[in-house]
Structure formats: structure tokens, C-alpha cells
Motif scaffolding. Sequence first.
Motif, PDB file in Angstrom:
ATOM      1  N   GLY A   1       0.800  -1.224   0.000  1.00  0.00           N
ATOM      2  CA  GLY A   1       0.000   0.000   0.000  1.00  0.00           C
ATOM      3  C   GLY A   1       0.825   1.263   0.000  1.00  0.00           C
ATOM      4  O   GLY A   1       0.396   2.284   0.554  1.00  0.00           O
ATOM      5  N   GLY A   2       2.000   1.216  -0.633  1.00  0.00           N
ATOM      6  CA  GLY A   2       2.788   2.429  -0.795  1.00  0.00           C
ATOM      7  C   GLY A   2       2.379   3.170  -2.054  1.00  0.00           C
ATOM      8  O   GLY A   2       1.308   2.946  -2.620  1.00  0.00           O
TER       9      GLY A   2
ATOM     10  N   SER B   1      -1.180   3.498  -6.722  1.00  0.00           N
ATOM     11  CA  SER B   1      -1.390   3.874  -8.121  1.00  0.00           C
ATOM     12  C   SER B   1      -1.801   2.672  -8.957  1.00  0.00           C
ATOM     13  O   SER B   1      -2.653   2.777  -9.847  1.00  0.00           O
ATOM     14  CB  SER B   1      -0.133   4.528  -8.694  1.00  0.00           C
ATOM     15  N   ALA B   2      -1.225   1.493  -8.676  1.00  0.00           N
ATOM     16  CA  ALA B   2      -1.600   0.289  -9.418  1.00  0.00           C
ATOM     17  C   ALA B   2      -3.045  -0.102  -9.127  1.00  0.00           C
ATOM     18  O   ALA B   2      -3.799  -0.464 -10.035  1.00  0.00           O
ATOM     19  CB  ALA B   2      -0.656  -0.859  -9.059  1.00  0.00           C
TER      20      ALA B   2
ATOM     21  N   VAL C   1     -10.856  -4.909  -7.325  1.00  0.00           N
ATOM     22  CA  VAL C   1      -9.522  -4.774  -6.744  1.00  0.00           C
ATOM     23  C   VAL C   1      -9.554  -4.817  -5.224  1.00  0.00           C
ATOM     24  O   VAL C   1     -10.382  -4.158  -4.592  1.00  0.00           O
ATOM     25  CB  VAL C   1      -8.860  -3.454  -7.197  1.00  0.00           C
ATOM     26  N   VAL C   2      -8.622  -5.596  -4.659  1.00  0.00           N
ATOM     27  CA  VAL C   2      -8.367  -5.589  -3.219  1.00  0.00           C
ATOM     28  C   VAL C   2      -6.926  -5.136  -3.025  1.00  0.00           C
ATOM     29  O   VAL C   2      -6.009  -5.644  -3.679  1.00  0.00           O
ATOM     30  CB  VAL C   2      -8.571  -6.980  -2.590  1.00  0.00           C
ATOM     31  N   LEU C   3      -6.729  -4.171  -2.135  1.00  0.00           N
ATOM     32  CA  LEU C   3      -5.388  -3.668  -1.820  1.00  0.00           C
ATOM     33  C   LEU C   3      -5.028  -4.134  -0.415  1.00  0.00           C
ATOM     34  O   LEU C   3      -5.716  -3.802   0.553  1.00  0.00           O
ATOM     35  CB  LEU C   3      -5.369  -2.143  -1.901  1.00  0.00           C
ATOM     36  N   ALA C   4      -3.962  -4.923  -0.291  1.00  0.00           N
ATOM     37  CA  ALA C   4      -3.546  -5.482   0.993  1.00  0.00           C
ATOM     38  C   ALA C   4      -2.277  -4.786   1.460  1.00  0.00           C
ATOM     39  O   ALA C   4      -1.229  -4.878   0.811  1.00  0.00           O
ATOM     40  CB  ALA C   4      -3.303  -6.986   0.860  1.00  0.00           C
TER      41      ALA C   4
ATOM     42  N   LEU D   1      -2.198   3.454   4.651  1.00  0.00           N
ATOM     43  CA  LEU D   1      -1.631   3.562   3.318  1.00  0.00           C
ATOM     44  C   LEU D   1      -0.520   4.617   3.272  1.00  0.00           C
ATOM     45  O   LEU D   1      -0.558   5.596   4.006  1.00  0.00           O
ATOM     46  CB  LEU D   1      -2.723   3.933   2.313  1.00  0.00           C
ATOM     47  N   MET D   2       0.431   4.381   2.369  1.00  0.00           N
ATOM     48  CA  MET D   2       1.514   5.344   2.111  1.00  0.00           C
ATOM     49  C   MET D   2       2.139   5.840   3.412  1.00  0.00           C
ATOM     50  O   MET D   2       2.277   7.036   3.652  1.00  0.00           O
ATOM     51  CB  MET D   2       0.996   6.509   1.259  1.00  0.00           C
ATOM     52  N   GLU D   3       2.563   4.905   4.242  1.00  0.00           N
ATOM     53  CA  GLU D   3       3.076   5.255   5.573  1.00  0.00           C
ATOM     54  C   GLU D   3       4.299   6.161   5.511  1.00  0.00           C
ATOM     55  O   GLU D   3       4.542   6.952   6.423  1.00  0.00           O
ATOM     56  CB  GLU D   3       3.433   3.977   6.340  1.00  0.00           C
TER      57      GLU D   3
END
Length: 424
Positions: free
Chosen positions: A146-147, A152-153, A164-167, A173-175
Motif C-alpha cells: 500500500g505504498g 497507483s496500481a 480490486v483488493v489492496l492489501a 496507506l503510504m506510511e
Amino acid sequence: MRTQTENAARVVVIGAGMAGARLAARVPGVTVIGEEAHAPYNRVLLAEVLAGRYEPDVIALPPAEVRRGVRVVRIDRAERQVLCDDGSVIGYGRLVLATGSNPVLPPLRGLGHVLPDGVHPFRTLDDCLTLRAAVRPGVRAVVIGGGLLGVSAARALAECGAQVVLAQQGEHLMERQLDAEAAGMLRRHLEAIGVEVHTECRVRGLRCTDGDTPAVRAVELADGYELEAEITVLACGVRPRTGLAQAAGLEVRKGVVVDDELRTSDPYIHAVGDCAEHDGTVYGLAGAALEQADVLAEVLAGRPARYGGTRALTRLTLRSPSAAPVPAGTVGTTGAAVVSGSSGGLDLAAFGDSRPMPGDDVIRLADATRGAYRTVVVRGDRLAGGVLFGDLAAVGTLARTWQDDEPLPADMPLLHLLTNDGGF
């Protein structure tokens, strides 16, 4: 055959990415050797190609003479030559390593040296085109990471009609760029366009079909839950490509160690971009790669120039499907981390260190009605970093203040950092 005198003046660049192409544009007569069959391109815009906004020719960088599809297999420092996989031997006077980085392949069960069908890294134009060919409306896709790259992907895949699932393993996100509040806004934006977001989510492995050509069917989480997946995108970070440098006996730590003239432990070899480590830092950012290439161009021309490091700047662009494309030349150089958009898009900027330390001052303004949020961190008498969401009117002034690293005026109320453009 070139004479020793000709070779002494010859500059050879290994790598035709953004750093190598930039150097070729600045230094006449450079020989650039690139593994990829494509002409040099703006890697920052790969998500735009994946989403179908751009075709590959749109993200091409200015033309440069490149030996495409050729891989350097060995550096002979004694003879000052590089040996290539096509059998050619190229002499050099100065050699520049611009070998970039490789995607990190996480240690997951079911993930070997040969990727199962449906599992995709997302680093090169070929990766992007292969993934774009595999996406169709309704396909189940899981993005691991989740960077910047993962976000973006995930959004690009959603624009293509995928489920879409973002793991993300971390808390939000974007720590590296965002604080928790801005990350929460980003999450809500992704969820609004259909991306299912899981944070604090550790991936254990992949479940694949049996047989000679296994294909991914699900992503297994540490708690035993499975995410159905016909496509899995690995966006777990990158690692500097240092194999050639190590084999040649150059000093390598996290990256190829360079000094302020981008020179390695061999005075005839330099390194720039994602593979280079300067003053203990590997930047992995387009802005740093371009700045290093510009400094090295001056050094190679015999003019005084020194690289003092780059203020860690990143850039990402997310727009609504109907938004007009941004010209390729305006994206991926320097500036704050920017996620921008119009109707249905996203406006977000982050720069510097937005995570406060003990003793820091934090100034925050929020307007829930307009979905606007701004926060900056002041450390001593300097701006350490900040995040803006929903309204970027002040980002130019703030980013310049941070980049210049000048003391803030003692008589200026800190709130003016966020309101000197008229505020909310």
C-alpha cells in the motif's frame, strides 16, 4: 576498433532508465547500454499506461542513442571494459552505473523463482503491458503493498474495471509520506471507486493451481482468510541492483557507495539513480536520480559540481477517468508527492517528514465539509514536512520553504504557514 586514446575519453552508461537517459541528454557522445527493448521512458507514468490513459510512446523520454536489449554481464576494471551478453566488449574511460532497482519479491509460500501465471511485478514497461493485457472488466485482482506504487496500481486496475483488493501490512496507506488522517482520506477515496482496502494485513502465501504451469487463484492471509485472485500485483518495494558492482569489487552497502562527485570506490566508475548510495541514503526517487545525473554531467565535463543530497521528494498522480491527461513532461521530476485530480479525482500533496517528534510544533487545519485537510510539522525554526489534502493552494509555497531549508521568520505566526494563501 577503438584506440586506447579514444577509449580514455569514452563515457559508457550501463542502464537506460531515467537517470541514464538524463545523463545521455546532458553529455555528448555517451554510449548507453540498456537491457530493455524499449526506448527510455518515464517510469513514473506506468500507472497511466496501465489505466489506458497513455500509450507507451507518450511516456517516451527525449531520444537518446541506446544499445537496446543488451545486458552487461561483467565489468573488467583492469582493462576498463564491459562485456555484454551479445559477445561485444566495450572500452570506457569513465563508466556510469545507472542500473536502477529490482522489485522486491516477498518470501511468500507458493512464490518461487518463476512467477505463477497471473502474478505480476510492476516495475518495467513490459510488466505494465503484460498486466494491461491480462486485465478485463470483472477480473479479481489483489495488489500486495500500500505504498505509492501499490496505490497507483490499485486505482489503475479499478479504472480498467477490475474488482480490486489492496492489501497493506502497515497501519495505513503510504506510511512513508502520509499521516494517519490523510491516509484515511486516501483510503476513503479508493473505496469510493471500488477498491477494497485491507490494512494491518499480513500476506502469508499464494494458492495456485497444480501442474506444470501453476496459476494464482487466491492470496492467503496470516489469519487464514483468502482473497480470491486471478491477478496478483506485487508492489512491495524495490531493491538496488548492485550485482555488477559487487562482482567488480566496488564498495556496496545498501547501494553502490558514491561520494559527492557520484564516484564509486573506483575513480573511473560513477553511479547514479536507484542503485547509488550517497551519504548512507538510497533515494529510489525520480527526482534524486535526475538531480544526480545533472551533477554528474557537470563533473564529466570538467566543471566543478558536487551532490549534497536530495530533499526526499516523491510524486504520484491519480485522476478521475474523465480528467484530461497531464503532459508527460510535467510528471515525475521534482516537487512534493502529489496526487491530483479533478471531478471525482484526488488532490493530495506530501513532503518531508510529516510524523512529529517530541518537541515539534504541529499546525493542522481541517474542513470536513469541503474534504480539505492541511498539516505541517515545524522542527525548531524550520519546516520539517507536511500533508495537504483537498486544497493544494499553499503547496507551492510550503514545498519551496521546506526545500530551501531556511529558518522561518521569527515574527510569523505558525498558523500563517497554512493560511497565507487565503486559508479555507
